[in-house]
Scaffold this motif. Structure first.
Motif, short mmCIF file in Angstrom:
data_model
loop_
_atom_site.label_atom_id
_atom_site.label_comp_id
_atom_site.label_asym_id
_atom_site.label_seq_id
_atom_site.Cartn_x
_atom_site.Cartn_y
_atom_site.Cartn_z
N UNK A 273 12.00 -8.96 42.67
CA UNK A 273 11.51 -10.27 43.09
C UNK A 273 10.60 -10.15 44.30
N UNK A 274 11.05 -9.44 45.34
CA UNK A 274 10.25 -9.36 46.56
C UNK A 274 8.97 -8.54 46.33
N UNK A 275 9.01 -7.53 45.46
CA UNK A 275 7.80 -6.78 45.15
C UNK A 275 6.79 -7.64 44.40
N UNK A 320 10.76 -14.52 52.53
CA UNK A 320 10.96 -13.19 51.94
C UNK A 320 9.99 -12.19 52.52
N UNK A 321 8.73 -12.59 52.68
CA UNK A 321 7.72 -11.69 53.25
C UNK A 321 8.02 -11.37 54.70
N UNK A 322 8.44 -12.39 55.47
CA UNK A 322 8.73 -12.18 56.89
C UNK A 322 9.97 -11.32 57.08
N UNK A 323 11.00 -11.59 56.27
CA UNK A 323 12.26 -10.85 56.40
C UNK A 323 12.09 -9.38 56.07
N UNK A 324 11.40 -9.08 54.98
CA UNK A 324 11.23 -7.68 54.58
C UNK A 324 10.34 -6.93 55.56
N UNK A 325 9.38 -7.64 56.18
CA UNK A 325 8.55 -6.99 57.18
C UNK A 325 9.36 -6.64 58.41
N UNK A 326 10.21 -7.56 58.82
CA UNK A 326 11.05 -7.33 60.00
C UNK A 326 12.06 -6.22 59.77
N UNK A 327 12.52 -6.09 58.51
CA UNK A 327 13.57 -5.11 58.20
C UNK A 327 13.01 -3.75 57.80
N UNK A 328 11.70 -3.64 57.64
CA UNK A 328 11.11 -2.40 57.15
C UNK A 328 11.11 -1.32 58.22
#
Length: 352
Positions: A273-275, A320-328
């Protein structure tokens, strides 16, 4: 893992199980409030701590210590956990909620106590309001509610509300509130027992509905919850299969499909989903999408349209975009991997 699922999976080894179940259920509606969580901790879980503080203050008072000029009073609360087991229950509760970020404020209080006892590396338990809110939203266990508006202040629930009302399922707020409360209760029950298909079948076989229409819409709602929030969980995919069996005989009678609806679905693979969101986001930035007048579409409209195409609620794309960027990782490889995979696939296609 959610606290309620942890309890079900480890109930044979949890000490004071009945107390822990009651405490978790009482804490569920308090999770968004640090003040309410602190109050619960102090009044219900801390009888031994209060007594220790009282004895210390009493000793100071009896010895005429200037730091304690007034005689202390030991305060007790009607529902407090008894002194003799409160310490053990706090330790047990800490294990139960450790992997459930929605209990962030209580985890901080219990983790701070654990840190005071440990000599090893301290536990990172600082609460994060955003992570708590995000976990509550993803857990979908903030129920029951007392008004329909409390459910509809959520993109997913509002989308399902629109679907229900458009298809004439419910004509009043009371009936819709009952629908959401009972649907989320069932969804939660299924998740707590998802590790045993025999239990899932038992739950499904014991369900009662007013009529076939109610059965179809409620089961379909839970299937949608699994599709959108149970991504990559093999046990929930099996639960979905059992639910599909329940509505198979009546599906054709009630299912109203648009030309595209139901034909294309996003694969239930973790990270898919996030991809997908990342790819669509880049295409949007590159100006791929315009409206009927040739004007560039807003991302909100783009993701709404793609969400309809793949039967997936993408309204939270920005989070989703913000969360995955912060967690990357610092090198951001997790954010670019899908594009590297696409390039590799295109090169393979060319070579073939």
């Amino acid at each position: 893992m959610r606290a309620k699922e942890y309890i079900e999976l480890h109930k044979e080894e949890i000490k004071y199980l009945d107390d822990i179940v009651r405490i978790v259920n009482e804490l569920l509606p308090l999770r968004r409030s640090k003040t309410d969580t602190d109050k619960y901790f102090n009044e219900i879980l801390s009888a031994d701590i209060r007594r220790q503080n009282y004895l210390l203050q009493k000793d100071m008072f009896d010895n005429n210590n200037s730091m304690q000029q007034e005689e202390p009073v030991l305060v007790n609360y009607p529902k407090e956990i008894p002194i003799e087991k409160s310490n053990d229950i706090r330790a047990e509760l800490f294990k139960v909620i450790s992997a459930d970020e929605s209990f962030g404020y209580m985890y901080f209080l219990l983790g701070t106590e654990q840190n005071s006892k440990l000599r090893s590396e301290p536990i990172d338990c600082i609460p994060n309001k955003y992570n708590i809110e995000k976990a509550i939203s993803e857990n979908r266990d903030d129920y029951p509610q007392t008004s329909l508006d409390e459910y509809l202040d959520d993109d997913f629930n509002y989308q399902q509300y629109n679907h229900l009302t458009t298809n004439g399922f419910a004509d009043n707020s009371s009936k819709l509130l009952d629908f959401f409360n009972s649907a989320y209760t069932l969804y939660d029950n299924l998740r707590c027992h998802k590790h045993k298909i025999s239990e899932i079948r038992k739950i499904c076989n014991g369900l009662k509905f007013d009529d076939d229409r109610s059965k179809y819409f409620k089961i379909s709602f839970i299937i949608k919850l699994i599709d959108d929030f149970g991504e990559g969980e093999e046990q929930l995919i099996r639960c979905k299969s059992e639910l599909l069996k329940m509505i198979a005989p009546i599906k054709e009678q009630f299912e109203i499909e648009n030309a595209h609806n139901g034909k294309i679905n996003l694969a239930s693979i973790k990270g898919m989903r996030v991809n997908f969101i990342r790819v669509v986001n880049v295409l949007s930035e590159l100006g791929f999408f315009v409206d009927s007048q040739g004007n560039k579409c807003s991302k909100k409209d783009v993701f709404a349209a793609f969400g309809e195409c793949i039967n997936k609620d993408l309204a939270s794309f920005q989070n989703d975009l913000s969360t995955t960027k912060a967690a990357s990782n610092a090198d951001m490889k997790s954010l670019t991997k899908i594009f590297e995979d696409m390039l590799a696939k295109q090169q393979q296609i060319i070579n073939e």
